[in-house]
Design an enzyme around this catalytic site. Structure first.
Site, PDB file in Angstrom:
ATOM      1  N   SER A  46     -12.785  14.041  21.266  1.00 48.44           N
ATOM      2  CA  SER A  46     -11.934  12.950  21.394  1.00 48.44           C
ATOM      3  C   SER A  46     -10.555  13.154  22.069  1.00 48.44           C
ATOM      4  O   SER A  46      -9.553  12.379  22.329  1.00 48.44           O
ATOM      5  CB  SER A  46     -11.893  12.218  19.867  1.00 48.44           C
ATOM      6  OG  SER A  46     -11.240  13.258  18.986  1.00 48.44           O
ATOM      7  N   GLU A  91      -8.653  16.758  12.081  1.00 39.80           N
ATOM      8  CA  GLU A  91      -9.859  17.574  12.254  1.00 39.80           C
ATOM      9  C   GLU A  91     -10.216  18.154  10.748  1.00 39.80           C
ATOM     10  O   GLU A  91     -10.727  19.227  10.886  1.00 39.80           O
ATOM     11  CB  GLU A  91      -9.414  18.716  13.303  1.00 39.80           C
ATOM     12  CG  GLU A  91      -8.823  17.868  14.647  1.00 39.80           C
ATOM     13  CD  GLU A  91     -10.187  17.253  15.460  1.00 39.80           C
ATOM     14  OE1 GLU A  91     -11.377  17.439  15.208  1.00 39.80           O
ATOM     15  OE2 GLU A  91      -9.909  16.400  16.026  1.00 39.80           O
TER      16      GLU A  91
HETATM   17  C1  SIN Z   1     -13.230  15.908  18.243  1.00 38.00           C
HETATM   18  O1  SIN Z   1     -12.041  15.554  17.477  1.00 38.00           O
HETATM   19  O2  SIN Z   1     -13.817  15.221  18.801  1.00 38.00           O
HETATM   20  C2  SIN Z   1     -13.462  17.564  18.626  1.00 38.00           C
HETATM   21  C3  SIN Z   1     -12.271  18.048  18.755  1.00 38.00           C
HETATM   22  C4  SIN Z   1     -11.549  18.192  20.077  1.00 38.00           C
HETATM   23  O3  SIN Z   1     -11.880  17.097  20.715  1.00 38.00           O
HETATM   24  O4  SIN Z   1     -11.387  18.968  20.604  1.00 38.00           O
END
Ligand code: SIN
Length: 170
Positions: free
Chosen positions: A10, A85
């Site tokens: 994301s 996160e």
């Molecule tokens: C996510 O939040 O999808 C994983 C971490 C990132 O995007 O690097």
């Protein structure tokens, strides 16, 4: 001094952090997989969604995006990302390659196996069916997958795992 942040999920399509430069970047010997449960973004504790983590796989490459965060914004950015996160992810430093500025050491967030929200591997159809029915405070799990797939396509990046799951969902 600035901070580099490497995004592979994301963070690519919704960084929501202040940055002064962003480049396509590659992490060698890592690959992204929908093996992490999401209790707080794309699912709930009772019905977790499936989101990405990075897994170490020799010979594979993960194409993502690296963001340069200015010195004045580092502390706020770390707090923001640690919160965003928080569901099983840990800070990790990775060396990633860019065309524009060569190799940079970047902070990334990886959810390691055996964290409290870990789901692990499953067949692509099982993963797609799981994602199709999952929703959380940040929206539907399908949107999470298709937003990333669209962003990768716009950058001409082919990722077999993402393309397969997105293909099953579209
Ligand atoms: C996510 O939040 O999808 C994983 C971490 C990132 O995007 O690097």
């Amino acid at each position: 001094m600035s901070l580099w942040v490497f995004g592979y999920g994301s963070i690519i399509w919704r960084p929501d952090i202040p940055y002064t430069a962003a480049y396509r970047a590659t992490a060698a010997n890592w690959s992204r997989r929908f093996w992490q449960g999401s209790h707080d973004h794309r699912g709930t504790a009772d019905s977790p969604g499936r989101v990405l983590t990075l897994v170490p796989i020799k010979g594979e490459r993960c194409e993502g995006r690296v963001f340069e965060v200015p010195d004045s914004a580092i502390s706020a950015t770390l707090s923001l990302l640690d919160y965003r996160e928080k569901n099983g992810y840990e800070r990790q430093q990775l060396c990633v390659e860019t065309v524009e500025v060569g190799t940079v050491e970047a902070l990334t967030y990886i959810a390691p196996e055996h964290n409290e929200a870990w789901l692990g591997d499953a067949g692509s159809q099982v993963i797609a069916d799981h994602i199709r029915k999952s929703h959380g405070p940040s929206g539907s799990n399908i949107d999470y997958v298709l937003s990333l797939h669209d962003a990768l396509l716009a950058d001409n990046i082919h990722d077999a795992h993402i393309a397969e799951i997105a293909g099953l969902l579209r």
